[in-house]
Design a protein around this motif. Structure first.
Motif, PDB file in Angstrom:
ATOM      1  N   SER A   3      10.686  35.984  12.589  1.00 26.18           N
ATOM      2  CA  SER A   3       9.402  35.718  11.928  1.00 26.18           C
ATOM      3  C   SER A   3       9.570  35.157  10.526  1.00 26.18           C
ATOM      4  O   SER A   3       8.591  34.823   9.870  1.00 26.18           O
ATOM      5  CB  SER A   3       8.571  37.006  11.859  1.00 26.18           C
ATOM      6  OG  SER A   3       9.130  37.912  10.926  1.00 26.18           O
TER       7      SER A   3
ATOM      8  N   THR B 176       9.833  30.552   4.223  1.00 30.17           N
ATOM      9  CA  THR B 176       9.305  31.867   3.840  1.00 30.17           C
ATOM     10  C   THR B 176      10.319  32.633   3.002  1.00 30.17           C
ATOM     11  O   THR B 176       9.957  33.300   2.027  1.00 30.17           O
ATOM     12  CB  THR B 176       8.932  32.667   5.106  1.00 30.17           C
ATOM     13  OG1 THR B 176       7.841  32.009   5.757  1.00 30.17           O
ATOM     14  CG2 THR B 176       8.502  34.089   4.769  1.00 30.17           C
TER      15      THR B 176
ATOM     16  N   ARG C 264       9.029  34.648  -5.454  1.00 26.52           N
ATOM     17  CA  ARG C 264       8.228  35.799  -5.905  1.00 26.52           C
ATOM     18  C   ARG C 264       9.072  36.782  -6.686  1.00 26.52           C
ATOM     19  O   ARG C 264       8.646  37.313  -7.708  1.00 26.52           O
ATOM     20  CB  ARG C 264       7.594  36.507  -4.698  1.00 26.52           C
ATOM     21  CG  ARG C 264       6.299  35.874  -4.230  1.00 26.52           C
ATOM     22  CD  ARG C 264       5.515  36.851  -3.356  1.00 26.52           C
ATOM     23  NE  ARG C 264       6.288  37.281  -2.202  1.00 26.52           N
ATOM     24  CZ  ARG C 264       6.326  36.624  -1.048  1.00 26.52           C
ATOM     25  NH1 ARG C 264       5.635  35.531  -0.897  1.00 26.52           N
ATOM     26  NH2 ARG C 264       7.041  37.081  -0.039  1.00 26.52           N
TER      27      ARG C 264
ATOM     28  N   LEU D 275      -2.331  24.083  10.822  1.00 24.86           N
ATOM     29  CA  LEU D 275      -1.729  23.335   9.711  1.00 24.86           C
ATOM     30  C   LEU D 275      -2.782  22.774   8.762  1.00 24.86           C
ATOM     31  O   LEU D 275      -2.497  21.875   7.985  1.00 24.86           O
ATOM     32  CB  LEU D 275      -0.814  22.208  10.210  1.00 24.86           C
ATOM     33  CG  LEU D 275       0.305  22.649  11.162  1.00 24.86           C
ATOM     34  CD1 LEU D 275       1.137  21.451  11.611  1.00 24.86           C
ATOM     35  CD2 LEU D 275       1.200  23.685  10.495  1.00 24.86           C
TER      36      LEU D 275
ATOM     37  N   ARG E 284       5.348  42.824  18.707  1.00 26.45           N
ATOM     38  CA  ARG E 284       6.688  42.400  18.304  1.00 26.45           C
ATOM     39  C   ARG E 284       6.986  40.975  18.761  1.00 26.45           C
ATOM     40  O   ARG E 284       7.737  40.253  18.126  1.00 26.45           O
ATOM     41  CB  ARG E 284       7.698  43.377  18.919  1.00 26.45           C
ATOM     42  CG  ARG E 284       8.953  43.535  18.145  1.00 26.45           C
ATOM     43  CD  ARG E 284       9.838  44.570  18.818  1.00 26.45           C
ATOM     44  NE  ARG E 284       9.383  45.921  18.545  1.00 26.45           N
ATOM     45  CZ  ARG E 284       9.817  46.994  19.192  1.00 26.45           C
ATOM     46  NH1 ARG E 284      10.708  46.871  20.145  1.00 26.45           N
ATOM     47  NH2 ARG E 284       9.382  48.188  18.880  1.00 26.45           N
TER      48      ARG E 284
ATOM     49  N   MET F 158       3.147  36.697  13.408  1.00 27.63           N
ATOM     50  CA  MET F 158       4.129  37.373  12.558  1.00 27.63           C
ATOM     51  C   MET F 158       4.644  36.390  11.491  1.00 27.63           C
ATOM     52  O   MET F 158       4.739  36.735  10.310  1.00 27.63           O
ATOM     53  CB  MET F 158       5.292  37.876  13.404  1.00 27.63           C
ATOM     54  CG  MET F 158       6.297  38.688  12.634  1.00 27.63           C
ATOM     55  SD  MET F 158       6.194  40.434  12.947  1.00 27.63           S
ATOM     56  CE  MET F 158       6.819  40.577  14.602  1.00 27.63           C
ATOM     57  N   ALA F 159       4.983  35.182  11.921  1.00 23.77           N
ATOM     58  CA  ALA F 159       5.477  34.186  10.970  1.00 23.77           C
ATOM     59  C   ALA F 159       4.387  33.828   9.964  1.00 23.77           C
ATOM     60  O   ALA F 159       4.671  33.605   8.771  1.00 23.77           O
ATOM     61  CB  ALA F 159       5.954  32.940  11.709  1.00 23.77           C
TER      62      ALA F 159
ATOM     63  N   ARG G 272       4.065  36.683   7.434  1.00 22.58           N
ATOM     64  CA  ARG G 272       5.259  36.636   6.576  1.00 22.58           C
ATOM     65  C   ARG G 272       5.143  35.509   5.554  1.00 22.58           C
ATOM     66  O   ARG G 272       5.483  35.679   4.391  1.00 22.58           O
ATOM     67  CB  ARG G 272       6.498  36.404   7.429  1.00 22.58           C
ATOM     68  CG  ARG G 272       6.881  37.563   8.296  1.00 22.58           C
ATOM     69  CD  ARG G 272       7.765  38.500   7.544  1.00 22.58           C
ATOM     70  NE  ARG G 272       8.292  39.547   8.386  1.00 22.58           N
ATOM     71  CZ  ARG G 272       8.957  40.593   7.920  1.00 22.58           C
ATOM     72  NH1 ARG G 272       9.172  40.705   6.627  1.00 22.58           N
ATOM     73  NH2 ARG G 272       9.416  41.508   8.715  1.00 22.58           N
ATOM     74  N   SER G 273       4.656  34.360   6.023  1.00 28.51           N
ATOM     75  CA  SER G 273       4.561  33.209   5.110  1.00 28.51           C
ATOM     76  C   SER G 273       3.556  33.467   3.997  1.00 28.51           C
ATOM     77  O   SER G 273       3.609  32.841   2.941  1.00 28.51           O
ATOM     78  CB  SER G 273       4.170  31.941   5.880  1.00 28.51           C
ATOM     79  OG  SER G 273       2.790  31.949   6.197  1.00 28.51           O
TER      80      SER G 273
ATOM     81  N   GLY H   2       3.383  36.281   2.522  1.00 25.33           N
ATOM     82  CA  GLY H   2       4.004  37.217   1.593  1.00 25.33           C
ATOM     83  C   GLY H   2       4.107  38.644   2.109  1.00 25.33           C
ATOM     84  O   GLY H   2       4.622  39.518   1.404  1.00 25.33           O
TER      85      GLY H   2
ATOM     86  N   MET I 206       5.486  41.889   3.993  1.00 28.23           N
ATOM     87  CA  MET I 206       6.813  42.391   4.346  1.00 28.23           C
ATOM     88  C   MET I 206       6.629  43.675   5.164  1.00 28.23           C
ATOM     89  O   MET I 206       5.537  44.223   5.232  1.00 28.23           O
ATOM     90  CB  MET I 206       7.611  42.720   3.083  1.00 28.23           C
ATOM     91  CG  MET I 206       7.750  41.581   2.091  1.00 28.23           C
ATOM     92  SD  MET I 206       8.960  40.344   2.562  1.00 28.23           S
ATOM     93  CE  MET I 206      10.494  41.207   2.267  1.00 28.23           C
TER      94      MET I 206
END
Lengths: 157, 172
Positions: A121, A126, A133, B103, B132, B138-139, B142-143, B145, B147
Motif C-alpha cells: 500500500s 508515498t 513530513r 486522478l 487487507r 489502502m494506497a 496512505r498517500s 498521510g 499510518m
C-alpha cells in the motif's frame, strides 16, 4: 522484518532517484550517501535496470535515473525483486507438520500477510511524503543538507 | 437529483468540483455509484445511512459533484468516543469515487473536507479500517498521510463460541 542489504540498497537508490528526477545520480554517489558498498549497489542497479525501474545515462554527468511511475511502484514490488516475499521457496522446517507447528505457521502467516498488505500500500511517492513530513516536523530542519548538488526535488503530488 | 457521471467523462478539470453535505436527493446517486464500485446494489442501506449520518451533529455525509450535475464521490465519517478506551476520534467508514473520474483529486478533496469537519468537532485523530486486500483504498489513505494505528482488528466466526457461554473457562 529485516530487509536484506540488496533490498535496502535498491530502495535507497530508487527513492534517491525519484526524489531528484532532474538529475542522473551515479551508483557511487548513492553508495556514499547511504554508507553502502558501491560495487554491491552497482549490481543492484543492474537488477533494477532489468526490471525496468531505472535506466543508465552514459557520458559525462551520466548516472541513473528512475523511469517508472513513482505513484504506482510499491515497496512490495521492489522488495519482491530481491526477496522471497511469498515464502514460496522456503523449505519446511522440522516440526512444521505437527499440530503446534501448523498453529504457529498460521500466526506467522497472519503477520506476513499484514506486512505484505502494508508494503503493497506504500508507493515510492508515498514514502517520500513520509520523509517530507518527518523533515518538516523537525525543528530547524535542513531538508537540503543531504541533497546532491543542485537539487531539483520532485514536484509535490 | 444528482446523476452519476457517465463513463466517458474523465476530464482532468477540478475547477468545477464541489464538496458539500449530502442532501436527500443525492441518496439515489450515491447508491448507484456504490453499486458500480462494489457490484452490490443496496439502496435501503444508503437511505438508512442518510437518516443516521446526514442529519445529526458530529456525523458527516459529504459528496463531491460536478457543478451540481453529476455525483462523483462520497465519504462518510463520524466522531466516536471511548470504544476500547480510545478518546474521541474521527472515523471514516465509507469512501467512494467514480472509477471513471480517478486522478482528479476527488478522493483527496473529500478526505480533506472530512478532516476539516472532524477537526471542527474537536478531535485530532482520524481513523479508518480497510480490507487487507483492498489495495486501492489502502494506497489512497496512505498517500493522504495515514499510518498504522495502535489498534488491531480481530474476528472469528460466532458459531465457534455459540452455546459455550455458561461453560467454565480458565482464561476468563
Amino acid at each position: 522484518m529485516k530487509l536484506q542489504k540488496a533490498t535496502r540498497g535498491a530502495l535507497f537508490a530508487l527513492l534517491e532517484l525519484v526524489r531528484y528526477p532532474a538529475q542522473q545520480i551515479s551508483a557511487a554517489q548513492i553508495a556514499e550517501r547511504y554508507g553502502i558498498s558501491a560495487n554491491h549497489l552497482a549490481k543492484v542497479l543492474r537488477d533494477l535496470t532489468r526490471a525496468g525501474l531505472v535506466e543508465s545515462v552514459r557520458g559525462a554527468g551520466g548516472g541513473y535515473r528512475f523511469c517508472g511511475n513513482a505513484k504506482r511502484v510499491t515497496l512490495y514490488e521492489v522488495i519482491s525483486l530481491f526477496e522471497d516475499t511469498a515464502g514460496s521457496t522456503s523449505r519446511p522446517d522440522p516440526g512444521d507438520d505437527t499440530e503446534i507447528g501448523q498453529a504457529l505457521a498460521r500466526v506467522m502467516n497472519e503477520i506476513n500477510e499484514i506486512a505484505a498488505a502494508t508494503l503493497a500500500s506504500i508507493t515510492l511517492s508515498t514514502l517520500l511524503k513520509i520523509v517530507d513530513r518527518d523533515v518538516a516536523a523537525r525543528p530547524a530542519a535542513r531538508p537540503s543538507a543531504d541533497a546532491p548538488t543542485g537539487p531539483d526535488p520532485t514536484p509535490g503530488t | 437529483m444528482a446523476k452519476t457521471a457517465p463513463a466517458q467523462r474523465n476530464s482532468a478539470d477540478t475547477a468545477t468540483l464541489a464538496v458539500r453535505t449530502a442532501k436527500g436527493s443525492d441518496v439515489g446517486a450515491v447508491a448507484d455509484l456504490d453499486a458500480r464500485i462494489t457490484g452490490i446494489a443496496k439502496l435501503a442501506y444508503w437511505e438508512d445511512m442518510f437518516e443516521r449520518y446526514g442529519k445529526r451533529s458530529n456525523r458527516y455525509f459529504l459528496v463531491a459533484d460536478d457543478c451540481g450535475d453529476c455525483l462523483l464521490g462520497f465519504i462518510l465519517g463520524e466522531v466516536r468516543a471511548w470504544e476500547f478506551g480510545s478518546p474521541p476520534s474521527g472515523w471514516i467508514f465509507a469512501l467512494g469515487v467514480d472509477p471513471d473520474c480517478r486522478l482528479r483529486k476527488i478522493g483527496s478533496r473529500l478526505f480533506a473536507a472530512m478532516c476539516d469537519c472532524l477537526a471542527e468537532s474537536g478531535v485530532d485523530t482520524v481513523r479508518t479500517m480497510l480490507a487487507r486486500d483492498d489495495g486501492l483504498n489502502m494506497a489512497f489513505f496512505r498517500s493522504q498521510g495515514m499510518m498504522g494505528g495502535p489498534f488491531i482488528q480481530l474476528e472469528m466466526p460466532v458459531a465457534a463460541k455459540r452455546g459455550r457461554g455458561t461453560e467454565a473457562d480458565s482464561t476468563g
